[in-house]
Scaffold this motif. Structure first.
Motif, mmCIF file in Angstrom:
data_model
loop_
_atom_site.group_PDB
_atom_site.id
_atom_site.type_symbol
_atom_site.label_atom_id
_atom_site.label_comp_id
_atom_site.label_asym_id
_atom_site.label_seq_id
_atom_site.Cartn_x
_atom_site.Cartn_y
_atom_site.Cartn_z
ATOM 1 N N LYS A 78 2.518 2.767 -9.747
ATOM 2 C CA LYS A 78 1.687 3.356 -10.799
ATOM 3 C C LYS A 78 2.515 4.061 -11.878
ATOM 4 O O LYS A 78 1.986 4.401 -12.936
ATOM 5 N N PRO A 88 -8.605 -7.228 -4.222
ATOM 6 C CA PRO A 88 -9.427 -6.007 -4.164
ATOM 7 C C PRO A 88 -8.597 -4.733 -4.242
ATOM 8 O O PRO A 88 -9.010 -3.754 -4.878
ATOM 9 N N LEU A 89 -7.438 -4.748 -3.622
ATOM 10 C CA LEU A 89 -6.569 -3.574 -3.646
ATOM 11 C C LEU A 89 -6.102 -3.276 -5.068
ATOM 12 O O LEU A 89 -6.143 -2.119 -5.523
ATOM 13 N N GLN A 147 -7.514 -4.245 -7.877
ATOM 14 C CA GLN A 147 -8.658 -3.862 -8.711
ATOM 15 C C GLN A 147 -9.038 -2.403 -8.487
ATOM 16 O O GLN A 147 -9.427 -1.701 -9.432
ATOM 17 N N LYS A 148 -8.902 -1.928 -7.280
ATOM 18 C CA LYS A 148 -9.254 -0.535 -6.970
ATOM 19 C C LYS A 148 -8.193 0.431 -7.494
ATOM 20 O O LYS A 148 -8.522 1.453 -8.105
ATOM 21 N N GLU A 149 -6.920 0.101 -7.274
ATOM 22 C CA GLU A 149 -5.839 1.033 -7.587
ATOM 23 C C GLU A 149 -5.360 0.949 -9.035
ATOM 24 O O GLU A 149 -4.779 1.895 -9.551
ATOM 25 N N PRO A 206 -7.306 -0.133 -12.113
ATOM 26 C CA PRO A 206 -8.514 -0.627 -12.792
ATOM 27 C C PRO A 206 -8.289 -1.052 -14.235
ATOM 28 O O PRO A 206 -9.076 -1.839 -14.780
ATOM 29 N N LYS A 261 0.829 -1.208 0.000
ATOM 30 C CA LYS A 261 0.000 0.000 0.000
ATOM 31 C C LYS A 261 0.866 1.262 0.000
ATOM 32 O O LYS A 261 0.566 2.243 -0.678
#
Length: 500
Positions: free
Chosen positions: A84, A100-101, A103-105, A107, A77
């Motif tokens: 990125k 989930p992390l 998929q959120k960060e 996409p 995190k």
């Protein structure tokens, strides 16, 4: 089918793309199962961005395939902004806790299930599809018939499988042996390949026989011994640390699997529904990445009707000149093939001597030429002004120590100059051999090439790692050419101790 090659660092990523990979997979520091690969860190994302621009359409997959502890998720995190900056097209994941992390960060990035997750059935594939995965990197313990069944059951799921490189004796690579013997856990990326060390076999009890006397046993006695649980192996540098060997009805628990090689069977994988062919080896060399990628590119070109079998054959034959061990087709056709073992480390008769860089032309060429000529004139003037006895002594010294001679290179029609990043010794009296994405191999004999000091413009008799030089040759070389030489320490059939 996509060709997916390993890239342990930026340099290997370049050669993976240059030698024909459609995609390459990398690891980021601390979050990849190949920690001993250089991996990617600091500002290397800029170089990766540049490579993606240089090779448009090529994909980049990032392995986040460790088993995450809570503190490692915290670290992930904390590093999201850094990640990125990489042009990542897909993440390779085994721990569904980070899904989930991601998929959120991220996409727009695909999720690929790591082979470490041991996905080998269609029901599991359906479950992972529902979780958002678009590709399954199948467990290596799967057959072609099973692949076909999975593809028939879930036709819109991409399937990826390993076609070349090392296999692990543990199911899906989940091995504790490295951690036990060296304290380096394979599950955290530190596998020390302990299964390839030198072991001796013993029966873990006092048989009452003189151990020095030869004893021939019957086949039935051998079977009973193998199934007794009393056989052990002991690594030669760790006396007293024993591992059991046991033979069951349909398996033998022992060490050191052969490498997998499927290049002759790519059509079968295509027909079974494979979408991506994966080459193992993020810890392997630039030379390995280039040669293995190139061979599989040519094999795929044959399948696609771009070239003939005859045209691809010499490139595929070059796999024998890359570090490897005995090979097998693994589980694809018969489980018994995967049970075949071997000994020793990967080895090759060739070593990478140099990477050939950009061509030196125009003003850059004139600068090094002018510098060399100036130094040559200055040296000759100094010789002319010497006392005859001193000059004779200097000339005799040059005769005894050729490396001290000051000889500028001369321009030659039809010759080309290139940057030369030497890694091993290259001597001017030797023939040299090149490999490239455009030709299989090219040998240039001594006398048709020269080594030039890139700073002084003077000819050199040798170069090696740490010496900035140019190569002046009688052939034009394509981009990404490599120079290889025979390894003087290689002995065919002999296993070398590379240390551990």
């Amino acid at each position: 089918m996509e060709l997916l090659s390993p890239a342990g660092n930026v340099e290997k990523l370049y050669y993976a793309y240059a030698y024909g990979a459609d995609a390459a997979y990398i690891g980021l520091k601390k979050f990849s199962l190949r920690v001993k690969a250089d991996n990617f860190y600091e500002d290397e994302y800029k170089k990766v961005q540049a490579l993606k621009a240089q090779f448009p359409g090529r994909r980049l997959h990032c392995a986040l395939n460790i088993s995450f502890h809570d503190e490692e998720i915290d670290a992930l995190k904390a590093n999201l902004d850094y990640f990125k900056q990489y042009p990542i097209d897909a993440f390779i994941v085994q721990d569904i806790g980070i899904v989930p992390l991601l998929q959120k960060e991220f996409p727009n990035a695909q999720l690929h299930l790591s082979t470490q997750a041991s996905c080998v059935n269609s029901e599991a594939v359906k479950m992972y599809k529902n979780m958002g995965f678009s590709r399954i990197v199948l467990g290596r313990e799967i057959s072609i018939d099973q692949i076909r069944r999975i593809k028939d059951s879930v036709p819109d799921m991409e399937l990826e499988t390993f076609v070349h490189g090392a296999m692990c004796i543990a199911y899906a690579g989940r091995c504790l042996m490295s951690a036990y013997l060296t304290g380096r856990s394979a599950q955290s990326g530190f596998c020390s390949h302990t299964c390839r060390w030198n072991f001796k076999l013993a029966e873990d009890r006092d048989s009452g026989n003189d151990s020095s006397a030869p004893h021939i046993i019957t086949a039935e006695e051998a079977k009973m011994m193998a199934q007794s649980g009393l056989l052990t192996i002991e690594e030669e540098q760790r006396p007293g640390e024993k591992f059991p060997i046991f033979e069951g009805e349909d398996f033998t628990a022992v060490l050191s699997s052969k490498d997998i090689r499927m290049i002759e069977h790519l059509a079968d994988l295509r027909d079974a529904g494979i979408d991506s062919l994966k080459i193992e080896g993020r810890m392997k060399s630039v030379y390995y990445v280039a040669m293995v990628t190139r061979a599989h590119r040519k094999a795929l070109d044959v399948l696609e009707g771009k070239i003939t079998d005859e045209e691809a054959a010499p490139y595929i034959a070059e796999l024998e000149n890359v570090a490897h061990r005995e090979s097998t087709t693994g589980f694809y056709y018969n489980k018994a093939d995967a049970d075949k073992t071997t000994t020793g480390a990967s080895d090759s008769k060739y070593q990478l001597a140099a990477e050939i860089g950009k061509e030196i032309t125009d003003a850059a060429f004139d600068t090094v030429y002018t510098e060399g000529q100036k130094r040559g004139v200055e040296n000759q003037k100094a010789l002319d002004e010497m006392h005859p006895a001193a000059r004779e002594a200097r000339l005799k010294d040059y005769e005894q120590h050729p490396d001290r001679r000051i000889i500028p290179f001369e321009k030659k029609d039809g010759w080309y100059m290139y940057e030369c990043n030497a890694m091993n010794m290259i001597r001017i009296e030797d023939d040299i051999e090149f490999v490239s994405p455009e030709f299989c191999s090219l040998t240039i004999p001594a006398g048709e090439w020269e080594i030039i000091d890139s700073e002084t413009g003077l000819k050199m008799n040798w170069t090696c790692d740490g010496h900035p030089t140019y190569l002046y040759v009688s052939h034009k070389l394509p981009e990404a050419t490599l120079l290889r030489t025979l390894d003087p320490d290689y002995v065919e059939g002999k296993i070398r101790d590379t240390g551990r």
